[in-house]
Design a protein around this motif. Structure first.
Motif, short mmCIF file in Angstrom:
data_model
loop_
_atom_site.label_atom_id
_atom_site.label_comp_id
_atom_site.label_asym_id
_atom_site.label_seq_id
_atom_site.Cartn_x
_atom_site.Cartn_y
_atom_site.Cartn_z
N UNK A 25 -11.27 66.55 -34.24
CA UNK A 25 -10.74 67.88 -35.19
C UNK A 25 -9.28 67.87 -35.18
N UNK A 26 -8.58 66.85 -34.74
CA UNK A 26 -7.20 66.87 -34.67
C UNK A 26 -6.84 66.09 -35.96
N UNK A 27 -5.58 66.16 -36.58
CA UNK A 27 -5.19 65.48 -37.52
C UNK A 27 -4.94 64.08 -37.39
N UNK A 55 -0.77 70.07 -32.05
CA UNK A 55 -1.20 70.12 -33.31
C UNK A 55 -2.62 71.25 -33.19
N UNK A 56 -2.87 71.63 -34.63
CA UNK A 56 -3.94 72.69 -34.55
C UNK A 56 -5.12 71.53 -34.80
N UNK A 57 -6.33 71.88 -34.11
CA UNK A 57 -7.42 71.58 -34.52
C UNK A 57 -7.90 72.07 -35.99
N UNK A 58 -9.07 71.58 -36.48
CA UNK A 58 -9.70 72.46 -37.59
C UNK A 58 -10.91 73.23 -37.28
N UNK A 59 -10.85 73.46 -35.77
CA UNK A 59 -12.08 74.26 -35.27
C UNK A 59 -11.54 75.69 -35.44
N UNK A 93 -7.82 76.50 -35.51
CA UNK A 93 -7.45 76.54 -36.86
C UNK A 93 -6.38 77.61 -36.88
N UNK A 94 -6.51 78.67 -36.30
CA UNK A 94 -5.50 79.94 -36.47
C UNK A 94 -4.41 79.81 -35.51
#
Lengths: 120, 250
Positions: free
Chosen positions: B98-100, B131-135, B73-74
């Motif tokens: 968790x990927x967009x 891409x950033x995960x939401x983790x 996420x960061x």
């Protein structure tokens, strides 16, 4: 005479939520800074600053208390993690949250008379 | 015990930013030519080609450690490795969730090729891996430990996607097994520039996106190229240790 802005003034103007540090809303603002890279904030931000970021990791609190800033504005509807909020309450670092994106928040702060912190 | 040379951070043609020449047999051939005995496969947010590289490696006597380079996420890149393919597959599914879920625009980002052990294309991954995960990184650390995996923050000396750059210092809750430095810095420079890595073992990796970048990067002083031995070396236990290659490219 200089225009004094406090954290509370910013809360009122932005209409944002106070997620943490509600006891410390009377601190005065010196300058503003915006960055999502914490190493950068550590290097530039200074005492009394209002810091605008989308970063929500717990480390924002440590960076906040280390640099002595007045408050953190977490923008874009990002949700600070529970451990970030509890740490901020512990350390007395106000975290304000808003749906507004950083660009808009910074524009409003500028119109309130807050100017940017410059790298020394 | 003896020294086994390794390169733990190699991408395959699955990563859109990697060259299509990064097929399982080509990676194994290049690793062998460099004298490597252990390699790690870490594509961005996916492990689709890990099994194929393991199969290709088995016939050539190269030990392949399966992993994923997760983007948190960061926006921090973290290498995550697992003993068993089951755990890796489970982890991959959690990352996908968790990927967009945006489509990969091949013209812009590159192809995401799924390959077999002989290097034949068996498919293409549709969801964009860059891409950033939401983790959050704290969640990642906790979850990987539950799955008995290894956590190594990637290229901490880099100006982007790095733990130190993005988060300033090592979060207490993360408890990484080790830290990775890039080929651009020596161990001494890393310890000097980033005092917060004190107490952690350091590995160096190539982060190869093309074949000629695969290189002798870190030595493992161990009994045999096996998971338990590698783990002991990363933790500097039982006389095992890791020894980053010191001729840094500057």
């Amino acid at each position: 005479m200089g225009n004094i802005v406090t954290v509370r003034d910013i809360v009122d103007k932005l209409g944002c939520e106070v997620a943490a540090g509600s006891r410390k809303l009377d601190s005065r603002i010196s300058f503003g800074y915006s960055s999502d890279l914490l190493s950068d904030v550590m290097a530039v931000a200074g005492p009394g600053d209002i810091w605008v970021t989308v970063q929500t990791h717990q480390n924002i609190v440590a960076v906040g208390s280390l640099t002595g800033i007045s408050a953190i504005v977490v923008t874009g509807g990002a949700d600070p993690a529970p451990e970030t909020v509890s740490k901020a309450d512990e350390e007395g670092v106000p975290i304000l949250t808003t749906e507004k994106p950083s660009f808009e928040v910074i524009g409003i702060l500028y119109l309130m008379g807050i100017r940017g912190r410059k790298r020394e | 015990m003896r020294l086994f040379w390794a390169d733990l951070h190699i991408h395959t043609a699955l990563s859109p930013c990697a060259e299509n020449e990064m097929t399982p047999p080509a990676i194994i051939k290049a690793a062998k030519a460099k004298g490597l005995e252990i390699i790690g496969i870490c594509d961005h947010n996916s492990a689709e080609n890990v099994m194929a590289v393991m199969e290709a490696g088995a016939t050539e006597g190269i030990t392949v450690i399966g992993g994923i380079e997760v983007q948190t996420l960061e926006d921090v890149h973290v290498l995550t490795f697992f003993r068993h393919v089951d755990a890796l597959t489970c982890w991959q599914e959690e990352i996908y969730a968790a990927l967009p879920g945006t489509w990969n625009d091949e013209a812009r980002f590159g192809e995401q090729l799924i390959l077999d052990s002989r290097g034949r294309i068996t498919g293409k991954l549709c969801i964009l891996l860059l891409a950033s995960t939401s983790m959050s990184i704290n969640y990642l650390g906790k979850r990987v430990r539950e799955l008995e995996g290894i956590v190594i923050p990637a290229h901490i000396d880099r100006p982007s996607f790095s733990l130190i750059r993005n988060l300033g210092f090592v979060p207490d809750a993360l408890r990484p097994d080790c830290m990775e430095i890039s080929r651009n810095i020596s161990v001494e420079q890393a310890r000097d520039r980033f005092p917060c890595v004190a107490g952690f073992s350091l590995v160096k990796s190539s982060d190869a996106h093309r074949l000629n970048e695969i290189s002798v990067s870190v030595g493992f002083w161990i009994e045999a190229p096996k998971w338990d031995e590698i783990l002991l070396a990363l933790r500097l236990s039982d006389g095992r240790y890791v020894k980053p290659e010191e001729t840094a490219v500057r």
